[in-house]
Design a protein around this motif. Structure first.
Motif, PDB file in Angstrom:
ATOM      1  N   THR A   1       0.716  -1.157   0.074  1.00  0.00           N
ATOM      2  CA  THR A   1      -0.085   0.166  -0.082  1.00  0.00           C
ATOM      3  C   THR A   1       0.941   1.150   0.030  1.00  0.00           C
ATOM      4  O   THR A   1       0.522   2.337  -0.357  1.00  0.00           O
ATOM      5  N   HIS A   2       2.334   1.207   0.176  1.00  0.00           N
ATOM      6  CA  HIS A   2       3.211   2.293   0.291  1.00  0.00           C
ATOM      7  C   HIS A   2       4.133   2.327  -1.036  1.00  0.00           C
ATOM      8  O   HIS A   2       4.569   3.289  -1.387  1.00  0.00           O
TER       9      HIS A   2
ATOM     10  N   LEU B   1      -2.536   7.934   0.207  1.00  0.00           N
ATOM     11  CA  LEU B   1      -2.925   7.970   1.523  1.00  0.00           C
ATOM     12  C   LEU B   1      -2.574   9.097   2.301  1.00  0.00           C
ATOM     13  O   LEU B   1      -2.842   9.047   3.592  1.00  0.00           O
ATOM     14  N   ARG B   2      -2.177  10.158   1.580  1.00  0.00           N
ATOM     15  CA  ARG B   2      -2.100  11.495   2.369  1.00  0.00           C
ATOM     16  C   ARG B   2      -1.039  11.257   3.383  1.00  0.00           C
ATOM     17  O   ARG B   2      -0.930  11.974   4.442  1.00  0.00           O
ATOM     18  N   TYR B   3       0.063  10.372   2.753  1.00  0.00           N
ATOM     19  CA  TYR B   3       1.195  10.293   3.701  1.00  0.00           C
ATOM     20  C   TYR B   3       2.370  11.053   3.344  1.00  0.00           C
ATOM     21  O   TYR B   3       3.385  10.928   3.096  1.00  0.00           O
TER      22      TYR B   3
ATOM     23  N   LYS C   1       1.392   6.474  -4.297  1.00  0.00           N
ATOM     24  CA  LYS C   1       0.570   5.932  -3.275  1.00  0.00           C
ATOM     25  C   LYS C   1       0.633   7.136  -1.893  1.00  0.00           C
ATOM     26  O   LYS C   1      -0.254   6.935  -0.975  1.00  0.00           O
TER      27      LYS C   1
END
Lengths: 386, 93
Positions: A330-331, A371-373, A367
């Protein structure tokens, strides 16, 4: 090679069309974040700086904020000031305005607190986003691209696959007439003499060597031996034998072309090709330095799985570790474990990565963006906090 | 049969990308050509294997660059690591 980018009034080309909401000082991060969470199309430019550091660091922070504002991924900038910071908000606004992009400055002391400043900021940002939405992507040559790189949470696969694939992209982009930024002084340490020999001028080469020596001196003044602790027990267990091997494995990200010049943190390159910038290894400050230098897309290699993105530019995460690719899927954006298992050559993986780079430059999301990461960032300073 | 990677044509070592047993053949590619090297000792993933004899004092080449210097003679198929390699890097201060 072509990509679809956003034209800017100063002739630069963006990969994104964000409205940047920028804190002039860390004290207004609490105002910037609510504005960005309320208004679609904005990104927060927050940090811990702008006050109570030595003058040279305040100048470094101010220059970095100006050049972040000028990054072509930002269509417009709303500056949020507290009113008593040590950097000069008017100067930041005026300098960003030289790029002919819309810039506005609001002041929390004058507006009367965070609630009123958030409200005013939301109203300004809303109109900026509406105006920016009328700018459309156009086809541009890959020579307009500025791309940064770094490695983080590296493992034995990094120097065998992902770093090498990035190096292929660096060479391809430079051949296309684009600009590639390489830094991380801690990683250069051990290969600085090789980079210096390869540089187009003796002056550039000496600056690379000086940057490494400065890091060694600064660490020494804090009682640390950075050269002596560079090769960790984990590195040795993973198969890295010398400091030189570790450094050269990291420096492969720069590809094989000659460094054209050296810029300080906060500055932008004056030409194309491969440029060296003395960013630190830590992601918060590293990515900001590359974004301030004008990078519109970033290639980030990782072995064990570093998750961070950056608000101003999309960060492509690539790994050659199949376990990381599967476990942290997911990253992770891009898988080059094919180089390790022998199903793809370094050149083939590099060509595939270059295509991905053009896709992301043209609008494909990373990603970390989805993910707003990508909200945490900081700006480098060298001296003490006072 | 195990696997190894040759990073640059100038290199005199390859890197194991699977755990290799003593006497195991490691396959690696040079362009489109497939070659192999027989190991004379166990070599773990990520560690280096000598392709041709490296005399004591000679450069160990990986990434097309000198990554260290042999501290003793190293024969083809042997493991190259801290026990037989000296650091070549020193800051130029």
């Amino acid at each position: 090679m072509k990509f679809m980018g956003y034209p800017r009034p100063d002739g630069k080309v963006g990969a994104r069309n964000h409205v940047g909401v920028m804190a002039t000082v860390g004290c207004v991060n609490e105002v910037v974040l609510p504005i960005c969470h309320q208004i679609k199309g904005t990104v927060p430019v927050t940090h811990q700086q702008g006050c109570l550091t030595v003058t040279s660091d305040l100048e470094l922070v101010q220059q970095t904020l100006i050049n972040l504002g000028k990054n072509p991924n930002l269509a417009a900038i709303l500056l949020v000031s507290l009113g008593c910071e040590s950097v000069f908000p008017n100067e930041i606004r005026d300098e960003i305005a030289r790029s002919k992009k819309p810039v506005e400055l609001i002041n929390m002391h004058q507006l009367g607190g965070s609630i009123k400043t958030i409200t005013t900021g939301c109203e300004i940002a809303e109109q900026m986003v509406l105006d920016a939405s009328e700018i459309h992507r156009q086809e541009f040559d890959a020579s307009e691209l500025i791309v940064g790189c770094k490695c983080g949470s590296s493992d034995a696969t990094s120097g065998l696959s992902s770093n090498l694939a990035v190096g292929e992209v660096a060479d391809m982009l430079v051949k296309e007439g684009g600009t590639f930024l390489f830094g991380e002084v801690c990683d250069i340490m051990g290969s600085e003499q090789i980079l210096a020999r390869r540089s187009v001028s003796k002056e550039t080469g000496q600056k690379v060597i000086d940057a490494v020596n400065r890091l060694i001196d600064m660490a020494e003044s804090a009682g640390a031996d950075v050269v002596g602790c560079q090769l960790t027990e984990g590195n040795k267990k993973g198969g890295i034998t010398t400091v030189a091997e570790k450094a050269i494995g990291a420096t492969t990200k720069a590809g094989s072309t000659a460094p054209q010049g050296f810029i300080n943190y906060g500055e932008t390159p004056s030409g194309k090709g491969l440029w060296i910038i003395p960013t630190p290894g830590r992601g918060f400050e590293n990515l900001t330095g590359l974004a301030a230098a004008g990078a519109v897309v970033h290639l980030f290699t990782t072995g064990l799985g570093a998750p961070e993105g950056h608000p101003v530019m999309p960060v492509i995460k690539l790994t050659g570790n199949i376990n990381t690719w599967n476990r942290l899927n997911t990253h992770m954006d891009f898988n080059v474990s094919s180089i390790i298992d022998g199903t793809e050559t370094i050149e083939e993986a590099g060509r595939r990565l270059f295509k991905e780079l053009l896709k992301v430059a043209s609008g494909k999301l990373t990603k970390a963006e989805v993910l707003r990461y990508d909200e945490s960032m900081n700006i480098l300073t060298y001296g003490p906090v006072i | 049969m195990g696997k190894a990677v040759l990073i640059n044509d100038k290199d005199n070592v390859v890197t194991a990308v699977s755990d290799l047993q003593k006497g195991e053949d490691a396959v690696y590619k040079v362009g489109s050509e497939t070659r192999h090297i027989k190991t004379s000792e166990a070599i773990p993933f990520g560690h280096k294997i000598t392709l041709a004899k490296i005399a004591k004092g000679s450069d160990i080449i990986k990434y097309g660059e000198t990554i260290g210097r042999a501290s003793k003679d190293i024969k083809p198929g042997q493991w190259v690591h801290i026990h037989n390699t000296d650091e070549t890097y020193a800051p130029s201060r």
